[in-house]
Design a protein around this motif. Structure first.
Motif, PDB file in Angstrom:
ATOM      1  N   GLN A 104       0.838  -1.198   0.000  1.00 18.84           N
ATOM      2  CA  GLN A 104       0.000   0.000   0.000  1.00 18.84           C
ATOM      3  C   GLN A 104       0.874   1.250   0.000  1.00 18.84           C
ATOM      4  OE1 GLN A 104      -3.392   0.001  -0.403  1.00 18.84           O
ATOM      5  NE2 GLN A 104      -2.947   2.150  -0.813  1.00 18.84           N
ATOM      6  N   ASN A 105       1.957   1.236   0.782  1.00 25.17           N
ATOM      7  CA  ASN A 105       2.876   2.382   0.790  1.00 25.17           C
ATOM      8  C   ASN A 105       3.500   2.586  -0.584  1.00 25.17           C
ATOM      9  OD1 ASN A 105       2.373   2.859   3.485  1.00 25.17           O
ATOM     10  ND2 ASN A 105       4.159   1.722   4.196  1.00 25.17           N
ATOM     11  N   ARG A 106       3.882   1.496  -1.223  1.00 20.82           N
ATOM     12  CA  ARG A 106       4.490   1.606  -2.554  1.00 20.82           C
ATOM     13  C   ARG A 106       3.476   2.097  -3.582  1.00 20.82           C
ATOM     14  NH1 ARG A 106       8.615  -3.590  -2.834  1.00 20.82           N
ATOM     15  NH2 ARG A 106       9.893  -2.891  -1.097  1.00 20.82           N
ATOM     16  N   LEU A 107       2.253   1.625  -3.498  1.00 22.52           N
ATOM     17  CA  LEU A 107       1.228   2.074  -4.435  1.00 22.52           C
ATOM     18  C   LEU A 107       0.870   3.544  -4.200  1.00 22.52           C
ATOM     19  CD1 LEU A 107      -1.056  -1.078  -4.499  1.00 22.52           C
ATOM     20  CD2 LEU A 107       0.436  -0.250  -6.335  1.00 22.52           C
ATOM     21  N   ASP A 108       0.866   3.960  -2.944  1.00 28.44           N
ATOM     22  CA  ASP A 108       0.624   5.369  -2.653  1.00 28.44           C
ATOM     23  C   ASP A 108       1.725   6.245  -3.247  1.00 28.44           C
ATOM     24  OD1 ASP A 108      -1.674   4.690  -1.271  1.00 28.44           O
ATOM     25  OD2 ASP A 108      -0.768   4.913   0.723  1.00 28.44           O
ATOM     26  N   ALA A 109       2.973   5.788  -3.140  1.00 28.80           N
ATOM     27  CA  ALA A 109       4.097   6.543  -3.708  1.00 28.80           C
ATOM     28  C   ALA A 109       3.988   6.595  -5.231  1.00 28.80           C
ATOM     29  CB  ALA A 109       5.426   5.909  -3.285  1.00 28.80           C
ATOM     30  N   GLU A 156       3.651   9.932  -7.688  1.00 26.33           N
ATOM     31  CA  GLU A 156       4.513  10.208  -8.843  1.00 26.33           C
ATOM     32  C   GLU A 156       3.709  10.384 -10.121  1.00 26.33           C
ATOM     33  OE1 GLU A 156       7.774  10.911  -8.986  1.00 26.33           O
ATOM     34  OE2 GLU A 156       7.638  10.890  -6.802  1.00 26.33           O
ATOM     35  N   VAL A 157       2.682   9.585 -10.308  1.00 28.08           N
ATOM     36  CA  VAL A 157       1.831   9.718 -11.493  1.00 28.08           C
ATOM     37  C   VAL A 157       1.132  11.070 -11.473  1.00 28.08           C
ATOM     38  CG1 VAL A 157      -0.250   8.812 -12.612  1.00 28.08           C
ATOM     39  CG2 VAL A 157       1.524   7.237 -11.849  1.00 28.08           C
ATOM     40  N   ALA A 158       0.601  11.462 -10.330  1.00 35.40           N
ATOM     41  CA  ALA A 158      -0.065  12.761 -10.208  1.00 35.40           C
ATOM     42  C   ALA A 158       0.911  13.902 -10.468  1.00 35.40           C
ATOM     43  CB  ALA A 158      -0.691  12.900  -8.817  1.00 35.40           C
ATOM     44  N   ARG A 159       2.127  13.761  -9.958  1.00 35.52           N
ATOM     45  CA  ARG A 159       3.155  14.802 -10.171  1.00 35.52           C
ATOM     46  C   ARG A 159       3.485  14.921 -11.657  1.00 35.52           C
ATOM     47  NH1 ARG A 159       7.681  13.529  -6.516  1.00 35.52           N
ATOM     48  NH2 ARG A 159       6.258  14.376  -4.996  1.00 35.52           N
ATOM     49  N   GLY A 160       3.595  13.769 -12.342  1.00 32.70           N
ATOM     50  CA  GLY A 160       3.889  13.766 -13.778  1.00 32.70           C
ATOM     51  C   GLY A 160       2.771  14.417 -14.579  1.00 32.70           C
ATOM     52  N   LYS A 161       1.514  14.209 -14.206  1.00 32.84           N
ATOM     53  CA  LYS A 161       0.397  14.838 -14.891  1.00 32.84           C
ATOM     54  C   LYS A 161       0.425  16.349 -14.720  1.00 32.84           C
ATOM     55  CE  LYS A 161      -2.820  10.963 -14.849  1.00 32.84           C
ATOM     56  NZ  LYS A 161      -4.103  10.443 -14.329  1.00 32.84           N
ATOM     57  N   LYS A 162       0.778  16.813 -13.535  1.00 35.50           N
ATOM     58  CA  LYS A 162       0.848  18.255 -13.280  1.00 35.50           C
ATOM     59  C   LYS A 162       1.951  18.891 -14.111  1.00 35.50           C
ATOM     60  CE  LYS A 162      -0.965  18.364  -8.590  1.00 35.50           C
ATOM     61  NZ  LYS A 162      -0.662  18.619  -7.174  1.00 35.50           N
TER      62      LYS A 162
END
Length: 105
Positions: free
Chosen positions: A87-92, A96-102
């Protein structure tokens, strides 16, 4: 817990547990749900009993099998640490995916 994990490794035994999760059943009822002969069902039930996954009670000439949840809870507790790790890895990854979209906007 090793005996429980070994018992769970077999698909026929998992099918039996799924049936017993819904309701107690006789060996005959379990045999109807599986493509194996009755002696094979009896062997699988013995493995499940020895692993502590099922209880059996006598009802006249029939044996009624029921699911015991405690061993499954032990496995779930053991898996909890691994679940938290993933879960921690999936949250990270999500971060990162959200940061890349921004950054693309």
């Amino acid at each position: 817990m090793d005996a429980v994990l070994q018992a769970l490794a077999d698909g026929s035994r998992r099918t039996m547990l799924e049936i017993l999760r819904d309701h107690p059943a006789t060996a005959g009822e379990l045999a109807q749900a599986l493509p194996i002969a009755r002696p094979g069902v009896s062997r699988h039930l013995r493995v499940l009993r020895e692993a502590g996954l099922v209880d059996v009670r006598q009802d006249a000439q029939r044996r009624i099998y029921s699911l015991r949840m405690a061993p499954l809870q032990d496995v779930d507790d053991w898996l909890g640490d691994y679940r938290a790790l993933w879960q921690n890895r999936l949250d990270a990854l999500h971060t990162e995916v959200a940061r890349g979209k921004k950054e693309r906007k």
